[in-house]
Design an enzyme around this catalytic site. Structure first.
Site, PDB file in Angstrom:
ATOM      1  N   GLN A  92       7.375   3.949   3.755  1.00  0.00           N
ATOM      2  CA  GLN A  92       5.961   3.559   3.794  1.00  0.00           C
ATOM      3  C   GLN A  92       5.765   2.258   4.565  1.00  0.00           C
ATOM      4  OE1 GLN A  92       3.780   5.632   1.634  1.00  0.00           O
ATOM      5  NE2 GLN A  92       2.191   4.805   2.954  1.00  0.00           N
ATOM      6  N   LYS A 146       5.154   1.858  -3.242  1.00  0.00           N
ATOM      7  CA  LYS A 146       5.118   3.247  -3.740  1.00  0.00           C
ATOM      8  C   LYS A 146       5.308   3.203  -5.250  1.00  0.00           C
ATOM      9  CE  LYS A 146       4.679   7.487  -2.296  1.00  0.00           C
ATOM     10  NZ  LYS A 146       3.876   8.018  -1.178  1.00  0.00           N
ATOM     11  N   ASP A 171      -0.392  10.917  -4.344  1.00  0.00           N
ATOM     12  CA  ASP A 171       0.776  11.551  -3.703  1.00  0.00           C
ATOM     13  C   ASP A 171       0.975  12.861  -4.471  1.00  0.00           C
ATOM     14  OD1 ASP A 171       3.100  10.946  -1.693  1.00  0.00           O
ATOM     15  OD2 ASP A 171       4.148  11.647  -3.456  1.00  0.00           O
ATOM     16  N   THR A 187      -4.490  13.402   5.749  1.00  0.00           N
ATOM     17  CA  THR A 187      -3.058  13.564   6.070  1.00  0.00           C
ATOM     18  C   THR A 187      -2.841  14.857   6.859  1.00  0.00           C
ATOM     19  OG1 THR A 187      -2.562  12.380   4.043  1.00  0.00           O
ATOM     20  CG2 THR A 187      -0.724  13.462   5.127  1.00  0.00           C
ATOM     21  N   LYS A 204       0.864  -1.181   0.000  1.00  0.00           N
ATOM     22  CA  LYS A 204       0.000   0.000   0.000  1.00  0.00           C
ATOM     23  C   LYS A 204       0.893   1.221   0.000  1.00  0.00           C
ATOM     24  CE  LYS A 204      -4.007   2.035   0.619  1.00  0.00           C
ATOM     25  NZ  LYS A 204      -3.729   2.730  -0.658  1.00  0.00           N
ATOM     26  N   SER A 224      -6.736   5.592   4.115  1.00  0.00           N
ATOM     27  CA  SER A 224      -6.819   4.708   2.942  1.00  0.00           C
ATOM     28  C   SER A 224      -7.135   3.293   3.406  1.00  0.00           C
ATOM     29  CB  SER A 224      -5.494   4.695   2.193  1.00  0.00           C
ATOM     30  OG  SER A 224      -5.384   5.831   1.364  1.00  0.00           O
ATOM     31  N   LYS A 230       5.772   3.186   8.161  1.00  0.00           N
ATOM     32  CA  LYS A 230       4.608   4.036   8.430  1.00  0.00           C
ATOM     33  C   LYS A 230       3.332   3.187   8.526  1.00  0.00           C
ATOM     34  CE  LYS A 230       4.417   7.593   5.804  1.00  0.00           C
ATOM     35  NZ  LYS A 230       4.202   8.622   4.797  1.00  0.00           N
TER      36      LYS A 230
END
Ligand code: NDP
Length: 447
Positions: A113, A128, A168, A211, A92, A380, A116
Site C-alpha cells: 500500500q 492496512k 477491503d 478499483t 491510508k 479514497s 501504491k
C-alpha cells in the site's frame, strides 16, 4: 536471488526477524528485486540504511475484539492495524475481515500500500488493518456488534489527519457505515476518518466502482502502449465476484469486451454469451449467496468447482480480482498457451512471484497490483479532499480524475520500465516509481 550484497543482507535479516510471515516475505522479495537497479545507481543509500528504514513498519497494533453472537455466546477475534509509512501523508489503507487474516497478511498489504499510494501522486502514506473475523453466514446484527467492538479499540489509533482506513475483502459499505457510526459516537466528531462511506454521510460518488474501473483504465492504456490494441472485441475472464470484480466486469463490458467467467472461493461460472452482471449483483451484493446460483438463473451457463480452475478458460485478457496467490505458475502457463495477451491485477498480489515472472518473460502485458488496482485508494484520496473541503463532486468529475490518475500511473511505471531496458517489466517500473518519492521524503525527514 539478489545480485548485490547490500540487498542480500537486508533480505536475510528480514527473513531472520519475520520467519513465519510468508506473504510479507514474498512481497518484500519482489520489491527488493525490483529496487536493485535503483539502489545500484544510488550507492549512497546503503549508508543511510534506506531499505531497512523502508521495510520496517512505523507501528503495528494488535488487539482483542470481543462480541456476542445471536445466541448470546461470547466470541473473541483478533484485530490488527499496521501503520507502515507516513513519509508522504497520513496512513491510508483498507480493513479486511477474513478468517485468513494474520500479521503476515496485514504487513504484506501495508508494505504494498505504501508504494501504491505513492504511485497515485496523492499525499497518502501506507497502512492496512483487519481481523480474522469471518463475515460469511453472520446476521446483520452480528456484523453490527462486531464492527462496533472492532472500532471501540481501533478508534484510539486513527484520525482524519493521521490514519484513514477504508474497505477491503469482507468490508463494504455496510461495515464502513457501522464502524463510522461507532467512531462518531465515541469521539463526538463527524470527520472523514474512513473512506468508502455511504453517499448520504460524506462518501464519494464513484468510490464503489473505482478499483474495478481504474483497473480497466490502466489495462486499456497498457494494451495500447504495448500491443497497439484495446478492450474492444476481446474475451475477458475476471476472478472473484466482489467489489473489484463486479466493477471491472462492468467497465470492461462498457469498453467493448465480453466477460465470460467469474468466480468465488468455491468455483467459477462460465457463460459463453457474456456474464449477466445484474444476476451476479443480485446474488453477491443483495443475497450474499454462492456464485453457483448463477447457473440456476441463466440458461446455457455452467459451473466448475474449484476457484483456480477459472484460469483454464480461454481468454484474451485475465483480470484476477479475488485474493492473494490465486494464480500460480501452472495457471500462468495455461493462460499463455491459450493465447492470453494481458493479465492485470485487481486483487493484491494475486499472482505468485513465478507466475508474474512467466508473464513478463513471455511478453504478456502484466499490470502489477500496486499500479493496476490503485484506483480504489486514489478515489479514497479524492473522498478525503471532498470531506476536508465539505463539498461533493459529480460522478463524472470523480471518474475523470480517476481516469487521469490511472493513465498517469501507467505512464510513470512504463517510463521506468523502458528506462531499465524491458518495457514489459511494469513490476520493476511501478516499484521504482513508487519508491523514489517515499525514499526522498524519508531522507528529508530523517525517519
Ligand atoms: P470482496 O470481499 O468484495 O470480494 C472478494 C471476492 O474474492 C469474493 O468473490 C470472494 O469469494 C473471493 N475470494 C476470497 N477469497 C478467495 C479465495 N481464497 N479464492 C478465490 N476467491 C476468493 O473484496 P474486494 O473485491 O474488495 O477485494 C478483492 C481484492 O482486491 C483483494 O485482494 C483486495 O485487497 C483488493 N483490493 C480491493 C480494493 C477495494 O477498493 N475494494 C482496492 C484495491 C485492492 P467468497 O464470496 O467466496 O469469499
Amino acid at each position: 536471488m539478489f545480485k548485490t550484497e547490500y540487498v542480500k543482507n537486508v533480505y536475510a535479516n528480514l527473513v531472520e526477524k519475520n520467519k513465519s510471515e510468508a506473504e510479507f516475505l514474498q512481497a518484500a522479495q519482489e520489491i527488493l528485486a525490483s529496487l536493485e537497479p535503483y539502489i545500484a545507481a544510488h550507492p549512497e543509500l546503503e549508508s543511510k540504511k534506506i531499505l531497512e528504514r523502508f521495510l520496517e513498519p512505523e507501528r503495528f497494533v494488535q488487539f482483542k475484539v470481543v462480541w456476542t453472537d445471536d445466541k448470546g455466546n461470547y466470541q473473541v477475534n483478533r484485530g490488527y492495524r499496521v501503520q507502515y509509512n507516513s513519509a508522504i501523508g497520513p496512513y491510508k489503507g483498507g480493513i479486511r475481515f477474513h478468517p485468513s487474516v494474520n500479521a503476515s497478511i496485514i504487513k504484506f498489504l501495508g508494505l504494498e500500500q505504501t508504494l501504491k499510494n505513492s504511485l497515485t501522486s496523492l499525499p497518502m502514506g501506507g497502512g492496512k488493518g483487519g481481523s480474522d473475523f469471518d463475515p460469511k453466514g453472520k446476521s446483520d446484527a452480528e456484523i453490527l456488534r462486531f464492527c462496533q467492538s472492532f472500532m471501540t479499540e481501533l478508534y484510539r489509533h486513527i484520525g482524519p489527519d493521521s490514519d484513514v482506513p477504508a474497505g477491503d475483502i469482507g468490508v463494504g459499505a455496510r461495515e464502513i457505515g457501522y464502524m463510522f457510526g461507532q467512531y462518531k459516537k465515541i469521539t463526538n466528531e463527524f470527520s472523514g476518518v474512513l473512506t468508502g462511506k455511504g453517499l448520504s454521510y460524506g462518501g464519494s460518488l464513484a468510490r464503489k466502482e473505482a478499483t474495478g474501473y481504474g483497473l480497466c483504465y490502466f489495462t486499456n492504456e497498457a494494451l495500447k502502449a504495448l500491443k497497439d490494441t484495446d478492450f474492444n472485441g476481446k474475451t475477458v475472464v475476471v476472478s472473484g465476484s466482489g467489489n473489484v470484480a463486479i466493477y471491472a466486469n462492468q467497465k470492461a463490458t462498457e469498453l467493448g469486451a465480453k466477460v465470460v467467467a467469474m468466480s468465488d472461493s468455491n468455483g467459477y461460472v462460465y457463460d459463453p454469451n457474456g456474464i449477466n452482471l445484474d444476476v451476479i449483483k443480485q446474488i453477491k451484493e443483495v443475497e450474499r449467496a454462492r456464485i453457483v446460483e448463477y447457473t440456476k438463473r441463466v440458461p446455457g451457463s455452467t459451473y466448475v468447482e474449484g476457484s483456480r480452475n477459472i484460469w483454464e478458460v480461454k481468454c484474451d485478457i485475465a483480470l484476477p480480482c479475488a485474493t492473494q496467490n490465486e494464480l500460480h505458475l501452472e495457471d500462468a502457463k495455461k493462460l499463455v498457451a491459450n493465447g492470453c495477451i494481458a493479465v492485470c491485477e485487481g486483487a493484491n498480489m494475486p499472482s505468485t512471484l513465478e507466475a508474474a515472472k512467466y508473464f513478463i518473460d513471455n511478453k504478456v502485458v502484466f499490470g502489477p497490483a500496486k499500479a493496476a488496482n490503485a484506483g480504489g485508494v486514489a478515489t479514497s484520496g479524492l473522498e478525503m479532499t471532498q470531506n476536508s473541503n465539505r463539498l461533493s463532486w459529480t460522478f463524472e468529475e470523480v471518474d475523470n480524475k480517476l481516469h487521469g490518475i490511472m493513465v498517469n500511473i501507467f505512464k510513470n511505471a512504463y517510463a521506468k520500465a523502458v528506462e531499465l531496458g524491458n518495457k514489459y517489466d511494469l513490476v520493476t517500473g511501478a516499484n521504482i516509481a513508487g519508491f523514489e518519492k517515499v525514499c526522498d521524503a524519508m531522507i528529508a525527514q530523517g525517519i
